[in-house]
Design an enzyme around this catalytic site. Structure first.
Site, mmCIF file in Angstrom:
data_model
loop_
_atom_site.group_PDB
_atom_site.id
_atom_site.type_symbol
_atom_site.label_atom_id
_atom_site.label_comp_id
_atom_site.label_asym_id
_atom_site.label_seq_id
_atom_site.Cartn_x
_atom_site.Cartn_y
_atom_site.Cartn_z
ATOM 1 C CD GLU A 1 -126.759 -23.898 2.708
ATOM 2 O OE1 GLU A 1 -127.754 -24.632 2.723
ATOM 3 O OE2 GLU A 1 -125.891 -23.946 1.824
ATOM 4 C CB ALA B 1 -123.968 -32.230 1.700
ATOM 5 C CG HIS C 1 -129.079 -26.817 6.603
ATOM 6 N ND1 HIS C 1 -128.620 -28.065 6.254
ATOM 7 C CD2 HIS C 1 -128.920 -26.030 5.508
ATOM 8 C CE1 HIS C 1 -128.196 -28.047 4.997
ATOM 9 N NE2 HIS C 1 -128.383 -26.822 4.519
ATOM 10 C CG HIS D 1 -131.918 -26.020 0.667
ATOM 11 N ND1 HIS D 1 -132.272 -26.464 1.930
ATOM 12 C CD2 HIS D 1 -130.563 -25.921 0.666
ATOM 13 C CE1 HIS D 1 -131.180 -26.631 2.649
ATOM 14 N NE2 HIS D 1 -130.138 -26.307 1.912
ATOM 15 N NE ARG E 1 -152.806 -36.807 14.108
ATOM 16 C CZ ARG E 1 -153.164 -37.776 13.240
ATOM 17 N NH1 ARG E 1 -154.209 -37.589 12.438
ATOM 18 N NH2 ARG E 1 -152.487 -38.896 13.175
ATOM 19 C CG ASP F 1 -127.838 -26.187 -2.639
ATOM 20 O OD1 ASP F 1 -126.950 -25.467 -2.133
ATOM 21 O OD2 ASP F 1 -128.213 -27.247 -2.112
ATOM 22 C CG LEU G 1 -130.126 -35.717 -2.782
ATOM 23 C CD1 LEU G 1 -131.504 -35.068 -2.846
ATOM 24 C CD2 LEU G 1 -129.526 -35.808 -4.168
ATOM 25 N N GLY H 1 -125.894 -30.971 -2.406
ATOM 26 C CA GLY H 1 -126.014 -29.875 -3.338
ATOM 27 C C GLY H 1 -126.483 -30.408 -4.685
#
Length: 402
Positions: free
Chosen positions: A145, A156, A208, A233, A244, A290, A323, A325
């Site tokens: 990741e 994070a 991400h 995620h 739209r 996660d 946040l 994980g």
């Protein structure tokens, strides 16, 4: 990737065992009372009349977590000991197979983590061949990741993103452990990198990212003929959905090949968005944790990818409130899903069968004759009672260890 596949008959044999209870079978809409006979593999299954003498318990295929950073105080980035620690913690919560997940860091640290994943895989293969009782979940490989993600959608993650040159991708593949990767469609050179990765059988996840819906859809269209696709995620570290402005979630949910990951800890994803994912992808939604090293450690101070994290009331955040994980385990994710209205057999598929299919695994993920006896036994409150990995009951934790 040639050193990863598993074959029936590998490893030392052990005596046949039997379990009876409510079997959560593939494609079922309700559990059926019956009995399993198994060694390393499920040998037979039969339906029975319900026994009134036994407490109600459910037998499910072991959970497969395709996105887990840590747990029990250990982290993939710590190396061999950290990976072994997290595999022990999550096994006690029903996870029988996992992808040890890295985080964006300086390149040398990422490569060291991948080498450690390979070492753990080899150690576990040796232990299985010797017939040793497993102490943790089987590490199937790594989920990379980052670092090939947007610096504007780090979440994070540590700020050390890279562009995926052919040389870097070759180095990743040479580690012989990467089974899944997260990519942002807008990163320069990402399309060529995806072709290299797909040729090696790596599952490609979009995440991400600052890409819009059209960019994401175009990227998926380019990747679709190449291999397996996922949403890293879903809904987190990407734009949202408006009338739209479909954003990445709109493109990902509408693509027929994408397996969406969902962190269903009731912190990252609203229950209505889980229902949206189920409606759009009824046979592909995957529960993931996660989880970070603080999983199983209670509230307090922790760390993720070199950044300080605070856990309070089950919510892990950076100093700025981002946040960071989760502290989720797969059994809790299953309970959360059932609590949100997902029938238990479907929640089981989200935790086992769908992740297995997303990785191209054909030897696990369901209760079916001939598949690996990776099993989790739950009580009537869906709490873990027992875990079997390759037909062997999970070993007790050594004193002083997680």
């Amino acid at each position: 990737m040639s050193r990863i596949p598993e074959q029936r008959g590998a490893g030392a044999s052990h005596p046949l065992l039997e379990l009876s209870g409510w079997l959560v079978l593939p494609h079922g809409t309700a559990a059926s009372f019956g009995r399993l006979s198994f060694g390393q593999w499920i040998e037979s299954m039969e339906t029975l009349e319900e026994s009134q003498d036994q407490p109600r318990r459910y037998i499910l295929p072991g959970f497969i977590d395709t996105h887990v950073h840590g747990g029990g105080g250990g982290d993939t980035m710590d190396g061999v000991a950290g990976i072994q620690t997290l595999s022990r913690l999550h096994a006690r919560h029903g996870t029988t197979s996992l992808l040890a997940t890295t985080i964006t860091n300086p390149w040398e640290r990422i490569m060291a983590a991948l080498q450690a994943v390979r070492q753990v895989m080899d150690l576990q293969a040796q232990q299985q061949a010797q017939g040793r009782v497993p102490t943790g979940a089987q590490v199937l490989g790594a989920h990379l990741e980052g670092p090939f993600i947007s610096p504007q959608r780090l979440g994070a993650q540590y700020p050390a993103t890279r562009e995926p040159t052919p040389e870097l991708i070759a180095e990743v593949l040479a580690a012989e452990c990467v089974r899944a990767i997260t990519l942002a469609p807008e990163v320069p050179g990402i399309a060529a990198a995806a072709q290299q990765l797909a040729a090696a059988g790596v599952r490609m996840g979009v995440g991400h990212t600052r890409a819009d819906g059209d960019q994401t859809a175009a990227f998926l269209q380019e990747l679709a003929p190449l291999g397996r696709l996922a949403a890293t995620h879903l809904f987190n570290a990407m734009g949202g959905i408006e009338g739209r402005v479909p954003g990445p979630p709109g493109a990902l949910l509408s693509h027929p090949q994408v397996f969406p990951e969902v962190i269903f800890d009731l912190q990252h994803v609203h229950p209505l968005n889980l229902q949206l994912a189920r409606a759009a992808c009824p046979d592909r939604v995957m529960l993931i944790t996660d989880a970070m090293r603080a999983a199983g450690q209670g509230d307090g101070e922790s760390e993720l990818g070199g950044q300080a994290v605070t856990v309070r009331d089950g919510r892990a955040t950076l100093a700025d409130g981002t946040l960071a994980g989760s502290v989720l385990t797969m059994d809790q994710a299953l309970r959360n899903a059932v609590g949100a209205g997902v029938p238990l057999p479907e929640a089981s598929r989200m935790a086992s069968a769908h992740p297995a299919r997303s990785l191209g695994l054909t030897d696990r993920g369901e209760l079916r004759e001939g598949l690996r006896a990776d099993l989790v036994v739950l009580d009537e409150d869906l709490q873990v009672v027992d875990v079997y990995i390759g037909g062997q009951r999970l070993a007790p934790v050594p004193q002083g260890e997680i």
